[in-house]
Design an enzyme around this catalytic site. Structure first.
Site, PDB file in Angstrom:
ATOM      1  N   THR A 178       0.851  -1.185   0.000  1.00  0.00           N
ATOM      2  CA  THR A 178       0.000   0.000   0.000  1.00  0.00           C
ATOM      3  C   THR A 178       0.888   1.236   0.000  1.00  0.00           C
ATOM      4  O   THR A 178       1.852   1.322   0.767  1.00  0.00           O
ATOM      5  CB  THR A 178      -0.929   0.029   1.225  1.00  0.00           C
ATOM      6  OG1 THR A 178      -1.845  -1.064   1.141  1.00  0.00           O
ATOM      7  CG2 THR A 178      -1.721   1.324   1.280  1.00  0.00           C
ATOM      8  N   PHE A 180       1.234   5.108   0.789  1.00  0.00           N
ATOM      9  CA  PHE A 180       0.669   6.142   1.649  1.00  0.00           C
ATOM     10  C   PHE A 180       1.214   7.508   1.240  1.00  0.00           C
ATOM     11  O   PHE A 180       2.382   7.629   0.861  1.00  0.00           O
ATOM     12  CB  PHE A 180       1.028   5.893   3.117  1.00  0.00           C
ATOM     13  CG  PHE A 180       0.327   4.713   3.735  1.00  0.00           C
ATOM     14  CD1 PHE A 180      -0.805   4.890   4.522  1.00  0.00           C
ATOM     15  CD2 PHE A 180       0.801   3.426   3.543  1.00  0.00           C
ATOM     16  CE1 PHE A 180      -1.450   3.813   5.097  1.00  0.00           C
ATOM     17  CE2 PHE A 180       0.156   2.325   4.109  1.00  0.00           C
ATOM     18  CZ  PHE A 180      -0.963   2.523   4.896  1.00  0.00           C
TER      19      PHE A 180
END
Length: 280
Positions: A178, A180
């Protein structure tokens, strides 16, 4: 001490990302939803925020693209976090396949559930239930103390909330990251900045997007992300989000590029400059 806003509670992936980026000396505040993070920046209750923006399996987190358009927060950094999803329950009778067959419901963040589609195809009897964040789901399941109700979260959440992991790495692919974005109310331009995020709207005419992107291509900038989001109250019109990499410290050239972009765009919002993190 840096005041940092993140999604969820200690043990969430956002908390892990915040801790990795800012270190343990920062002061962390968890919020139930992404809007709370943006509000905290706007209201000066947090100096920084950290939000997931895209996942290598589930794709873009659309809510946050929309909030980036609505709020005036600045992107000042990025971080890639390796994501491993584990299935966990409280007080399991055993940790074998039999325990899996006894599970009726699984709680987790919607994006975590999306990243585990193959697991749910294998166990179609298990009901997926969306929850605010992975760690809060783990905490809730721990409080229920029901071995037929499970959570999907990371190993830290299992340790924090006293759950037993009965199946590891249930995400669709072992390579799962992921990305960010680190946000601030104030804009910065560090000497090692080599990446920029922008948002813009265009005239609804043929070639407008191509002409805009050609300006970046002519500079040999590396376009790393493009996303379109619908504009409310303007059917079939879009706001475009673009990330691109540029030579470090080349701020004068960037200013010239923005001047060119403004010739073709209706609105142009510079979200920020930061150092690209290449850790995959």
């Amino acid at each position: 001490m840096n005041k940092v806003a993140y999604l969820g509670i200690p043990g969430s992936f956002s908390y892990s990302a915040a801790l990795k980026y800012f270190g343990s000396d920062a002061s962390f505040s968890g919020y139930e939803n992404f809007k709370g993070i943006f509000d905290a920046l706007r209201e000066n209750t947090a100096e920084f925020g950290i939000i997931p923006i895209e996942n290598s399996l589930a794709g873009s987190i659309y809510d946050n693209y929309d909030y980036l358009s609505e709020y005036k927060a600045n992107a000042i950094g990025e971080l890639y976090l390796k994501v491993e999803h584990h299935l966990m329950i409280k007080n399991p009778l055993d940790t074998s396949e039999k325990a899996l067959q006894e599970i009726k419901k699984v709680y987790s963040h919607p994006k975590a559930l999306e990243q585990c589609n193959l697991f749910f195809e294998k166990y179609p009897h298990i009901e997926k239930i969306a929850y605010g964040d992975t760690a809060s789901a783990a905490k809730y399941v721990s409080e229920l103390q029901n071995p037929t109700i499970a959570a999907i979260a990371n190993r830290e959440a299992a340790d924090m909330y006293g759950l037993t992991i009965i199946k590891t790495n249930i995400q669709d692919h072992v390579i799962n990251y992921t990305r960010f974005l680190v946000l601030s109310k104030n804009r910065s331009f560090a000497d090692d900045s080599n990446k920029c995020s922008i948002m813009f709207t265009l005239s609804h005419v043929p070639g407008s997007l191509m002409n805009t992107l050609k300006i970046l291509a002519d500079q040999d900038y590396n376009l790393t992300k493009i996303e379109s989001r619908p504009i409310q109250a303007k059917p079939f019109e879009y706001i475009f989000y673009v990330d691109f990499e540029f030579p470090k410290g080349d701020i004068q050239a960037i200013d010239n590029v923005f001047n060119e972009l403004r010739k073709y765009t209706i609105t142009l919002q510079v979200l920020g400059f930061y150092k690209s993190e290449k850790t995959l």
